[in-house]
Design a protein around this motif. Structure first.
Motif, PDB file in Angstrom:
ATOM      1  N   ARG A  58       0.836  -1.210   0.000  1.00  0.00           N
ATOM      2  CA  ARG A  58       0.000   0.000   0.000  1.00  0.00           C
ATOM      3  C   ARG A  58       0.872   1.262   0.000  1.00  0.00           C
ATOM      4  O   ARG A  58       0.522   2.278  -0.603  1.00  0.00           O
ATOM      5  N   ASP A 103      -4.821  -6.001  -5.283  1.00  0.00           N
ATOM      6  CA  ASP A 103      -5.733  -5.313  -4.368  1.00  0.00           C
ATOM      7  C   ASP A 103      -5.358  -3.828  -4.276  1.00  0.00           C
ATOM      8  O   ASP A 103      -6.225  -2.944  -4.397  1.00  0.00           O
ATOM      9  N   ALA A 104      -4.070  -3.554  -4.116  1.00  0.00           N
ATOM     10  CA  ALA A 104      -3.629  -2.153  -3.982  1.00  0.00           C
ATOM     11  C   ALA A 104      -3.835  -1.389  -5.287  1.00  0.00           C
ATOM     12  O   ALA A 104      -4.247  -0.218  -5.269  1.00  0.00           O
ATOM     13  N   HIS A 106      -6.099  -1.949  -7.564  1.00  0.00           N
ATOM     14  CA  HIS A 106      -7.546  -1.726  -7.710  1.00  0.00           C
ATOM     15  C   HIS A 106      -7.986  -0.553  -6.830  1.00  0.00           C
ATOM     16  O   HIS A 106      -8.727   0.335  -7.279  1.00  0.00           O
ATOM     17  N   LYS A 107      -7.482  -0.524  -5.591  1.00  0.00           N
ATOM     18  CA  LYS A 107      -7.906   0.548  -4.669  1.00  0.00           C
ATOM     19  C   LYS A 107      -7.395   1.909  -5.122  1.00  0.00           C
ATOM     20  O   LYS A 107      -8.008   2.928  -4.820  1.00  0.00           O
ATOM     21  N   ARG A 108      -6.278   1.959  -5.815  1.00  0.00           N
ATOM     22  CA  ARG A 108      -5.743   3.235  -6.337  1.00  0.00           C
ATOM     23  C   ARG A 108      -6.301   3.556  -7.713  1.00  0.00           C
ATOM     24  O   ARG A 108      -5.874   4.514  -8.352  1.00  0.00           O
ATOM     25  N   ASN A 109      -7.165   2.680  -8.212  1.00  0.00           N
ATOM     26  CA  ASN A 109      -7.743   2.884  -9.541  1.00  0.00           C
ATOM     27  C   ASN A 109      -6.679   2.920 -10.644  1.00  0.00           C
ATOM     28  O   ASN A 109      -6.768   3.701 -11.590  1.00  0.00           O
ATOM     29  N   TYR A 163      -9.444  -9.720 -12.262  1.00  0.00           N
ATOM     30  CA  TYR A 163      -9.485  -8.267 -11.987  1.00  0.00           C
ATOM     31  C   TYR A 163      -9.814  -7.490 -13.261  1.00  0.00           C
ATOM     32  O   TYR A 163     -10.458  -6.445 -13.217  1.00  0.00           O
ATOM     33  N   HIS A 167     -13.127  -5.719 -12.503  1.00  0.00           N
ATOM     34  CA  HIS A 167     -12.821  -4.362 -12.044  1.00  0.00           C
ATOM     35  C   HIS A 167     -12.279  -3.459 -13.152  1.00  0.00           C
ATOM     36  O   HIS A 167     -11.778  -2.369 -12.865  1.00  0.00           O
TER      37      HIS A 167
END
Ligand code: NAD
Length: 324
Positions: A58, A103-104, A106-109, A163, A167
């Protein structure tokens, strides 16, 4: 100027990739548990960190990078992957890295991410005939890789593709086939056959002998690092998700590989065949799909790549001898 993240930037392919992306004029962050071994990195920012740790991942994925190259994995040559002694670490470490990274991202787009899978994920029964191995991308299923390293690659390929589907991440998945070149492992037990053979030939006396694992009739193809980088960058910036082979289709036996290196060195050598971990009987890249989708395929000859690699390994041996 693009902002680019290279994970596994201290490794063989990652360190070359950072150099190439810097030469293009990009801002590059590299991450690895170690610095590149043989050269100083030109990365703008190089973070030493363990990507199995979610908080590290992260922290390093702290912005919306234009491109992410995920090369970090627990890997090595046949002596590391095929003995069975490292299976649990290989699967746990590499899968954890891939889960954390996706995961990281995806969360940061983050939209564009490249993943390096391996030809080791192809079913072993398609690679029993050394003269006619089948490594077409669509031959992957029903799956039956010959190593846990291959199974983990298959799982992670599917993770990246999931993903992509769920996503909207522009995942790009390549299956690398035996990449070689200067600045790679050559004497630490993780080296692959081109580097190991260059080292053995360089250290042998003309007229002497070298040891080869197996009977030497197993076949492989080997891709020079510059071609690997070209394919990697072309795929990442293309509209094609993959999975696609990035490899050479110039297939040789291990005995022929030894003959090419011996001729580069100008030495006559006797091959002594000894038991050792081998992997499949035959493997060759099928480049039909990459030609079709990227309108490009590797074209440098094996000999040309080996000449550069042999020169670099001989130089390492000379330096080591001078240091003593
Ligand atoms: P490499 O071992 O030189 O590089 C991998 C890097 O990942 C290493 O520097 C290692 O320190 C780093 N790494 C491992 N665990 C880490 C962790 N927990 N946190 C941070 N960094 C970590 O290997 P390479 O030859 O450069 O391969 C790069 C990628 O390409 C790997 O995913 C590999 O599986 C894949 N691949 C390579 C080949 C090949 O022939 N070299 C063939 C098929 C696939």
């Amino acid at each position: 100027m693009k902002q680019i993240l290279v994970l596994g930037a201290g490794g063989f392919i990652g360190s070359h990739l950072v150099k190439r992306l810097k030469a293009e004029g990009n801002w590059v962050r590299g991450v690895d548990v170690k610095y590149p071994r043989y050269e100083e990195t030109p990365a703008d920012d190089f973070v030493i960190g363990d990507l199995r740790e979610q908080y590290v991942v992260r922290q390093v994925i702290d912005r919306r990078f234009d491109e992410v190259y995920q090369l970090a994995a627990d890997m090595g040559g046949a002596g590391y992957i095929f003995t069975g002694q490292h299976d649990a670490e290989i699967m746990h470490n590499s899968a954890t890295i891939n889960l954390n990274v996706l995961d990281a991202c995806h969360k940061r787009n983050i939209k564009r991410i490249f993943y390096s899978s391996s030809a080791c994920m192809y079913p072993q029964e398609n690679q029993e005939d050394p003269n006619n191995p089948n490594c077409r991308e669509d031959s992957a299923y029903p799956a039956h890789p010959d190593s846990e390293y291959g199974w983990e690659k298959l799982f992670s390929e599917r993770l990246f593709l999931a993903y992509h589907r769920n996503h909207g991440i522009e995942a790009r998945v390549a299956r690398y086939h035996n990449i070689f070149g200067p600045l790679g492992s050559w004497n630490d037990g993780r080296e692959k056959s081109p580097a190991a053979i260059c080292r053995k030939v360089a250290m042998a006396q003309d007229g002497g002998e070298i040891e080869i694992w197996g009977d030497g009739t197993q076949t492989r193809s080997f891709l020079f690092i510059d071609e690997c980088l070209e394919g990697t960058i072309r795929l990442t910036r293309s509209g094609f998700t993959g999975p696609v082979n990035i490899g050479s289709d110039e297939m040789v036996t291990i005995n022929q590989l030894v003959d090419i290196v011996s001729s580069i060195a100008g030495k006559q050598l006797y091959k002594r065949h000894i038991p050792g971990p081998l992997g499949v009987r035959g493997r060759n890249s099928d480049n039909t799909l990459i030609r079709e989708r990227l309108e490009w395929a590797p074209s440098l000859t094996l000999r040309a790549g080996l000449e550069k690699t042999y020169a670099w390994i001989s130089e390492q041996i000379r330096r080591k001898a001078n240091d003593r």
